[in-house]
Design an enzyme around this catalytic site. Structure first.
Site, PDB file in Angstrom:
ATOM      1  N   LYS A 115       2.330  14.167   1.710  1.00  0.00           N
ATOM      2  CA  LYS A 115       2.387  12.633   1.302  1.00  0.00           C
ATOM      3  C   LYS A 115       3.139  12.239   2.804  1.00  0.00           C
ATOM      4  O   LYS A 115       3.861  13.043   3.427  1.00  0.00           O
ATOM      5  CB  LYS A 115       3.271  11.998   0.485  1.00  0.00           C
ATOM      6  CG  LYS A 115       2.832  10.730   0.126  1.00  0.00           C
ATOM      7  CD  LYS A 115       1.539  10.490  -0.843  1.00  0.00           C
ATOM      8  CE  LYS A 115       1.123   9.054  -1.005  1.00  0.00           C
ATOM      9  NZ  LYS A 115      -0.015   9.311  -2.097  1.00  0.00           N
ATOM     10  N   LYS A 141      -1.295  16.657  -9.060  1.00  0.00           N
ATOM     11  CA  LYS A 141      -2.870  16.036  -9.249  1.00  0.00           C
ATOM     12  C   LYS A 141      -3.797  17.011  -8.781  1.00  0.00           C
ATOM     13  O   LYS A 141      -4.736  17.148  -9.644  1.00  0.00           O
ATOM     14  CB  LYS A 141      -2.535  14.669  -8.404  1.00  0.00           C
ATOM     15  CG  LYS A 141      -3.917  13.739  -8.564  1.00  0.00           C
ATOM     16  CD  LYS A 141      -3.782  12.734  -7.656  1.00  0.00           C
ATOM     17  CE  LYS A 141      -2.273  11.750  -7.691  1.00  0.00           C
ATOM     18  NZ  LYS A 141      -2.099  10.702  -6.953  1.00  0.00           N
ATOM     19  N   THR A 147     -10.725   5.784  -6.454  1.00  0.00           N
ATOM     20  CA  THR A 147      -9.404   5.961  -7.426  1.00  0.00           C
ATOM     21  C   THR A 147      -9.906   5.423  -8.666  1.00  0.00           C
ATOM     22  O   THR A 147      -9.497   5.709  -9.940  1.00  0.00           O
ATOM     23  CB  THR A 147      -8.331   5.334  -6.701  1.00  0.00           C
ATOM     24  OG1 THR A 147      -8.022   5.930  -5.477  1.00  0.00           O
ATOM     25  CG2 THR A 147      -6.988   5.309  -7.576  1.00  0.00           C
ATOM     26  N   LYS A 190      -2.402  17.638   0.841  1.00  0.00           N
ATOM     27  CA  LYS A 190      -3.223  16.373   0.991  1.00  0.00           C
ATOM     28  C   LYS A 190      -2.674  15.321   0.362  1.00  0.00           C
ATOM     29  O   LYS A 190      -1.801  15.416  -0.762  1.00  0.00           O
ATOM     30  CB  LYS A 190      -4.655  16.822  -0.055  1.00  0.00           C
ATOM     31  CG  LYS A 190      -5.542  15.729  -0.001  1.00  0.00           C
ATOM     32  CD  LYS A 190      -6.655  15.714   1.025  1.00  0.00           C
ATOM     33  CE  LYS A 190      -7.588  14.511   1.304  1.00  0.00           C
ATOM     34  NZ  LYS A 190      -6.641  13.548   2.019  1.00  0.00           N
ATOM     35  N   SER A 247     -11.869  12.149  -1.657  1.00  0.00           N
ATOM     36  CA  SER A 247     -11.396  12.772  -0.337  1.00  0.00           C
ATOM     37  C   SER A 247     -11.647  14.124  -0.266  1.00  0.00           C
ATOM     38  O   SER A 247     -11.819  14.433   0.753  1.00  0.00           O
ATOM     39  CB  SER A 247      -9.767  12.555  -0.296  1.00  0.00           C
ATOM     40  OG  SER A 247      -9.582  11.233  -0.088  1.00  0.00           O
ATOM     41  N   ASN A 262      -6.698  -1.899  -3.450  1.00  0.00           N
ATOM     42  CA  ASN A 262      -7.890  -0.782  -3.633  1.00  0.00           C
ATOM     43  C   ASN A 262      -8.127  -0.459  -4.894  1.00  0.00           C
ATOM     44  O   ASN A 262      -9.280  -0.511  -5.552  1.00  0.00           O
ATOM     45  CB  ASN A 262      -7.604   0.255  -2.647  1.00  0.00           C
ATOM     46  CG  ASN A 262      -8.786   1.308  -2.812  1.00  0.00           C
ATOM     47  OD1 ASN A 262      -8.749   1.993  -3.609  1.00  0.00           O
ATOM     48  ND2 ASN A 262      -9.539   1.212  -1.751  1.00  0.00           N
TER      49      ASN A 262
HETATM   50  P1  NAD Z   1      -3.123  -1.442  -1.918  1.00  0.00           P
HETATM   51  O1  NAD Z   1      -2.249  -1.482  -0.387  1.00  0.00           O
HETATM   52  O2  NAD Z   1      -4.589  -1.445  -1.567  1.00  0.00           O
HETATM   53  O3  NAD Z   1      -2.784  -2.491  -2.938  1.00  0.00           O
HETATM   54  C1  NAD Z   1      -1.430  -2.585  -3.365  1.00  0.00           C
HETATM   55  C2  NAD Z   1      -1.571  -3.707  -4.282  1.00  0.00           C
HETATM   56  O4  NAD Z   1      -0.199  -3.664  -4.953  1.00  0.00           O
HETATM   57  C3  NAD Z   1      -1.851  -4.968  -3.812  1.00  0.00           C
HETATM   58  O5  NAD Z   1      -2.619  -5.787  -4.750  1.00  0.00           O
HETATM   59  C4  NAD Z   1      -0.564  -5.700  -3.740  1.00  0.00           C
HETATM   60  O6  NAD Z   1      -0.427  -7.161  -3.943  1.00  0.00           O
HETATM   61  C5  NAD Z   1       0.278  -5.078  -4.717  1.00  0.00           C
HETATM   62  N1  NAD Z   1       1.781  -5.052  -4.585  1.00  0.00           N
HETATM   63  C6  NAD Z   1       2.414  -4.847  -3.585  1.00  0.00           C
HETATM   64  N2  NAD Z   1       3.655  -4.999  -3.727  1.00  0.00           N
HETATM   65  C7  NAD Z   1       3.804  -5.508  -5.052  1.00  0.00           C
HETATM   66  C8  NAD Z   1       4.657  -5.839  -5.866  1.00  0.00           C
HETATM   67  N3  NAD Z   1       6.205  -5.779  -5.336  1.00  0.00           N
HETATM   68  N4  NAD Z   1       4.414  -6.421  -7.086  1.00  0.00           N
HETATM   69  C9  NAD Z   1       3.227  -6.497  -7.367  1.00  0.00           C
HETATM   70  N5  NAD Z   1       2.184  -5.982  -6.865  1.00  0.00           N
HETATM   71  C10 NAD Z   1       2.436  -5.477  -5.621  1.00  0.00           C
HETATM   72  O7  NAD Z   1      -2.637   0.027  -2.591  1.00  0.00           O
HETATM   73  P2  NAD Z   1      -3.483   0.932  -3.348  1.00  0.00           P
HETATM   74  O8  NAD Z   1      -4.196   1.830  -2.586  1.00  0.00           O
HETATM   75  O9  NAD Z   1      -4.287   0.030  -4.612  1.00  0.00           O
HETATM   76  O10 NAD Z   1      -2.574   1.458  -4.322  1.00  0.00           O
HETATM   77  C11 NAD Z   1      -1.850   0.967  -5.516  1.00  0.00           C
HETATM   78  C12 NAD Z   1      -1.237   2.325  -6.192  1.00  0.00           C
HETATM   79  O11 NAD Z   1      -2.367   3.172  -6.532  1.00  0.00           O
HETATM   80  C13 NAD Z   1      -0.143   3.039  -5.424  1.00  0.00           C
HETATM   81  O12 NAD Z   1       0.778   3.513  -6.162  1.00  0.00           O
HETATM   82  C14 NAD Z   1      -0.818   4.460  -4.853  1.00  0.00           C
HETATM   83  O13 NAD Z   1      -0.181   5.242  -4.473  1.00  0.00           O
HETATM   84  C15 NAD Z   1      -1.670   4.602  -6.111  1.00  0.00           C
HETATM   85  N6  NAD Z   1      -3.225   5.271  -5.590  1.00  0.00           N
HETATM   86  C16 NAD Z   1      -3.765   4.825  -4.474  1.00  0.00           C
HETATM   87  C17 NAD Z   1      -4.820   5.653  -4.361  1.00  0.00           C
HETATM   88  C18 NAD Z   1      -5.882   5.134  -3.283  1.00  0.00           C
HETATM   89  O14 NAD Z   1      -6.747   5.959  -3.139  1.00  0.00           O
HETATM   90  N7  NAD Z   1      -5.732   4.036  -2.712  1.00  0.00           N
HETATM   91  C19 NAD Z   1      -5.006   6.793  -4.967  1.00  0.00           C
HETATM   92  C20 NAD Z   1      -4.002   7.283  -5.743  1.00  0.00           C
HETATM   93  C21 NAD Z   1      -3.016   6.368  -6.043  1.00  0.00           C
END
Ligand code: NAD
Length: 450
Positions: free
Chosen positions: A110, A98, A194, A74, A377, A225
């Site tokens: 992934k 995790k 999350t 997953k 999920s 997100n």
């Molecule tokens: P997203 O695409 O919704 O948002 C990414 C955010 O990071 C945006 O605000 C973007 O502007 C910012 N960003 C991107 N590049 C950047 C940079 N160089 N400097 C500063 N900010 C930057 O992604 P997300 O889903 O919010 O994921 C963010 C983190 O959380 C990731 O590490 C992801 O793996 C982790 N995560 C997400 C989920 C999920 O369900 N969405 C679950 C577990 C972990």
């Protein structure tokens, strides 16, 4: 944001260092540890996409299945220009641990595509999404490997992928992917899951440390997100969110930012026919420009701040919620927050860990802090497979129960082994994984008797 990214091959090596630290303490079969050092399958694919101007571009993508001992693999799919095989392997490895930390019946996987999705039109992103799932379709499915959203992929992208996979199977297969739009079998409560899981961790810390939310200063790096929803939940509780950033930079206000307005501003910039919001937290609320110098920009004491400076602010809680490798050996000594809640995957390098531990910083590790997403999920997958729908309230309650239990178990493991929360989370996960691997049987006995 500083580009602290280490050489690609190192990222998976870094992930393995965490395994080694836990294995040195946990009482598990060394052969199980050996197995977990290697992903089960690494798939590299080429995805030809017809661009809107008629030209052809071929994108490179990956899908890694790290370990499926505890269930189907997953993990999310990332669209980003810096995606590498090592990064996807590391992210898949973290997913294995995790899922084991929160005790859900999944292994770790992934995916990623090397692309700057913001440079593509919506139709081009749809063609890329459909092309990617076509290429990996033979090895994903509800019982084998179940993708989900990650950086720069979202419910819309998951919907396209589920539709494409279903078309190939000639039947509707909602359980092949999670984080889907509600009309296609998505779960209520998945959108902010999350953040909600991380919020449960904050509430446990709040109780343990007698925090008063209005006096607790929080800085959040990343406003996607995960970061955006967490900012909303914490602000609603009265937490003082003094800094927020995204890929264009950040904003700071010592008395706390107006999170509702920042969210409204960001979401209003998601125009019809686009996939990502065009706006930034740095946009001037008056004229909308990032680099504006009009009076209203600093109205109310809001000042610009870089992603690097945000990490080093004098706050009570620092929340990296963007990309990996943000807290490194270079800046770890300048981190002043006594608590770091890792909502992003892999935001802290092992070298930085050592500095933070020496400084007495509490780090709630990514494999616990951001596990809310994969937990809901799992709920979505279970609902799809049973043909049932849970209310949002039911999803929240189940999520809170799982996250709360996991937080307490990690805490208890840290106390028992007199170690930090990251090592404790890995020990807990490793014990569960090793137990499963051992139960799988007698493979090694055949080798001995051969
Ligand atoms: P997203 O695409 O919704 O948002 C990414 C955010 O990071 C945006 O605000 C973007 O502007 C910012 N960003 C991107 N590049 C950047 C940079 N160089 N400097 C500063 N900010 C930057 O992604 P997300 O889903 O919010 O994921 C963010 C983190 O959380 C990731 O590490 C992801 O793996 C982790 N995560 C997400 C989920 C999920 O369900 N969405 C679950 C577990 C972990």
């Amino acid at each position: 944001m500083t580009d602290h990214r280490v050489a690609p091959a190192n990222l998976f090596e870094q992930a393995l260092q965490r395994l080694d630290s836990a294995a040195a303490v946990a009482d598990v079969d060394p052969e199980a540890v050996q197995r977990l050092r290697h992903p089960k399958q690494v798939l590299q694919v080429s995805i030809p996409v017809r661009m809107d101007n008629g030209t052809l571009r071929v994108f490179q993508g990956f899908r890694v299945q790290h370990d499926d001992t505890r269930g189907p693999t997953k993990g999310g799919i990332r669209f980003h220009p810096n995606v590498t095989q090592a990064e996807v392997q590391a992210l898949a490895f973290w997913m294995t641990f995790k899922c084991a930390v929160v005790g859900i019946p999944f292994g770790g996987g992934k995916g990623g595509v090397i692309v700057d999705p913001k440079a593509l039109s919506k139709l081009e992103i749809e063609r890329l999404s459909r092309g990617y799932i076509q290429r990996i379709a033979h090895s994903v499915g509800p019982d084998t490997d179940v993708p989900a959203p990650d950086v720069y992929t979202n419910a819309m992208v998951m919907g396209w992928m589920m539709d494409e996979f279903s078309r190939m199977q000639r039947q509707r297969v909602p359980g092949v992917i999670t984080g889907k739009p509600l009309p296609l079998g998505g779960s209520l409560g998945r959108g902010d899951a999350t953040a909600r899981g991380a919020y449960v961790c904050v509430k446990h810390l709040e109780r343990g440390r007698s925090w008063n939310p209005s006096q607790t200063r929080v800085a959040i790096q990343g406003f996607g997100n995960a970061g955006r929803h967490l900012a909303r939940l914490l602000a609603a509780d009265g937490y003082r969110i003094v800094a927020i950033s995204d890929s264009k930079g950040g904003v700071y206000r010592s008395d706390g930012l107006d999170i509702t307005t920042l969210i409204r501003q960001k979401e209003a910039s998601l125009a019809l026919g686009t996939v990502y919001p065009a706006g930034s937290v740095c946009d001037c609320p008056h004229c909308g420009a990032v680099d504006c110098h009009c009076k209203e920009r600093s109205h109310g004491g809001v000042t610009p701040i870089s992603n690097e400076a945000l990490l080093e602010l004098d706050v009570d809680v620092l929340i990296p919620a963007a990309l990996e490798n943000q807290i490194t050996a270079q800046n770890a000594r300048r981190i002043r927050a006594p608590v770091v809640l890792e909502v992003a995957n892999g935001p802290t390098t092992p070298e930085a860990d050592a500095c933070l531990i020496a400084a007495g910083t509490t780090v709630v590790p990514d494999i616990l802090a951001n596990a809310g997403g994969v937990t809901v999920s799992y709920f979505e997958w279970a609902q799809n497979r049973c043909g049932i729908t849970w209310s949002e309230n039911e999803v929240h309650q189940r999520l809170e129960a799982i996250m709360g239990t996991a937080f307490d178990r990690v805490h208890a493991t840290a106390d028992r082994h007199q170690t930090d929360m990251r090592t404790a989370a890995y020990i807990l996960a490793l014990e569960r994984l090793a137990a499963g691997i051992t139960c799988c049987g007698t493979e090694r006995d055949f080798a001995r008797h051969a």
